[in-house]
Write an enzyme that holds these catalytic residues in place. Structure first.
Site, PDB file in Angstrom:
ATOM      1  N   ASN A   1       0.870  -1.177   0.000  1.00  0.00           N
ATOM      2  CA  ASN A   1       0.000   0.000   0.000  1.00  0.00           C
ATOM      3  C   ASN A   1       0.909   1.231   0.000  1.00  0.00           C
ATOM      4  OD1 ASN A   1      -1.767   2.062   0.577  1.00  0.00           O
ATOM      5  ND2 ASN A   1      -2.283   1.332   2.642  1.00  0.00           N
ATOM      6  N   TRP A   2       0.990   1.878  -1.166  1.00  0.00           N
ATOM      7  CA  TRP A   2       1.935   3.001  -1.285  1.00  0.00           C
ATOM      8  C   TRP A   2       1.386   4.296  -0.688  1.00  0.00           C
ATOM      9  CZ3 TRP A   2       3.948   2.297  -7.061  1.00  0.00           C
ATOM     10  CH2 TRP A   2       4.638   1.083  -7.136  1.00  0.00           C
TER      11      TRP A   2
ATOM     12  N   GLU B   1      -5.588  -5.199  10.295  1.00  0.00           N
ATOM     13  CA  GLU B   1      -4.557  -4.198  10.567  1.00  0.00           C
ATOM     14  C   GLU B   1      -4.874  -3.456  11.867  1.00  0.00           C
ATOM     15  OE1 GLU B   1      -2.488  -2.920   6.657  1.00  0.00           O
ATOM     16  OE2 GLU B   1      -4.280  -1.702   6.906  1.00  0.00           O
TER      17      GLU B   1
ATOM     18  N   GLY C   1       2.783  -1.146   4.285  1.00  0.00           N
ATOM     19  CA  GLY C   1       2.838   0.275   3.940  1.00  0.00           C
ATOM     20  C   GLY C   1       4.276   0.712   3.723  1.00  0.00           C
TER      21      GLY C   1
HETATM   22  P1  PGA Z   1       2.721   0.172   7.656  1.00  0.00           P
HETATM   23  O1  PGA Z   1       1.254   0.385   6.992  1.00  0.00           O
HETATM   24  O2  PGA Z   1       3.276  -1.086   7.065  1.00  0.00           O
HETATM   25  O3  PGA Z   1       3.502   1.401   7.254  1.00  0.00           O
HETATM   26  O4  PGA Z   1       2.498   0.069   9.123  1.00  0.00           O
HETATM   27  C1  PGA Z   1       0.399  -0.680   6.750  1.00  0.00           C
HETATM   28  C2  PGA Z   1      -0.894  -0.190   6.147  1.00  0.00           C
HETATM   29  O5  PGA Z   1      -1.363   0.897   6.530  1.00  0.00           O
HETATM   30  O6  PGA Z   1      -1.490  -0.848   5.261  1.00  0.00           O
END
Ligand code: PGA
Length: 251
Positions: free
Chosen positions: A9-10, A167, A234
């Site tokens: 997820n960019w 998440e 992310g």
């Molecule tokens: P992160 O984000 O890996 O930067 O914690 C994950 C996400 O929000 O999908």
């Protein structure tokens, strides 16, 4: 066996050129890697260019959000068919940042997941509790409600096509990952809920991804848990080498 999914997820990062460079680098890094579905989710303006660059590789492209309507006077929104038209195969729905900053609720998540399926897109439906909810002992209730309401009115045949991402909000972008055991506990509960709604067969085939500070150095232990079928990444998806290492997780 469930084919694992590693999705990047960019968020609101990268120009068109930066997005193309990133996917080009990633293509090289993961050449020949099999038995894993790799998805990247750039910003809307980069979708077409990333789809073009990813062509011929195993990398699939997702949008980060969409409206549930087909078309109409909805300034600033984008329709499922438009995302499909850009070449996407997946769409992230109900990310906690959408819920937190853009007032998305389970009822709209439900409409979006339905609209994604109708358009032939695979929805990645996100659920997860805040720190306050976890500390109050409400994790399971919160997640169960999000899953039930997000999937409300769906048939088993529809639920079969959905990917769920767990998440925990307190783990997103904070560097605080849920421990494998903490994540597994919730993943298992989600699978049980889905079994109750759609039957054991559908639940057994359902991919449930973990998201929240997944990195090259913690992905392996997370992926060893029985009900963790992949990751929604992310920060660590913004560099080709770190994301590629996650794609090449070792169980
Ligand atoms: P992160 O984000 O890996 O930067 O914690 C994950 C996400 O929000 O999908």
């Amino acid at each position: 066996m469930r084919t694992p999914v590693i999705a990047g997820n960019w968020k609101m990062y990268n120009t068109i050129q930066e997005s193309v460079d990133l996917v080009r680098g990633l293509k090289k890094e993961i050449e020949g890697v099999g038995n894993v579905e790799v998805v990247v989710a750039p910003v809307f303006t980069s979708l077409s260019a990333v789809v073009a660059e990813a062509r011929g590789s195993a990398i699939k492209v997702a949008a980060q959000n969409m409206h549930w309507e087909d078309k109409g006077a909805f300034t600033g929104e984008i329709a499922p068919a438009m995302i499909k038209d850009a070449g996407c195969t997946h769409v992230i729905i109900g990310h906690s940042e959408r819920r937190q900053y853009f007032a998305e609720i389970d009822a709209t998540v439900n409409k979006k997941v339905m609209a994604a399926l109708k358009a032939g897109l695979t929805p990645i439906m996100c659920v997860g509790e805040t720190l306050q909810q976890r500390e109050a002992g409400n994790t399971m209730n919160v997640v169960a409600t999000q899953v039930r309401e997000g999937l409300a009115k769906f048939t088993a045949a529809e639920i079969e096509k959905i990917i769920i991402a767990y998440e925990p909000v307190w783990a997103i972008g904070t560097g605080k990952t849920a421990t494998p055991a903490q994540a597994e506990e919730v993943h298992k509960a989600i699978r049980d809920i889905v079994a109750g709604i759609a039957g054991k067969n559908v639940a057994d085939g359902l991919r449930i991804l973990y998201g929240g500070s997944v990195k090259a150095d913690n992905v392996d232990e997370l992926m060893r848990e029985q009900d963790i079928d992949g990751a929604l990444v992310g920060g660590a998806s913004l560099k080709a080498d770190s994301f590629a290492r996650i794609v090449k997780f070792q169980r």
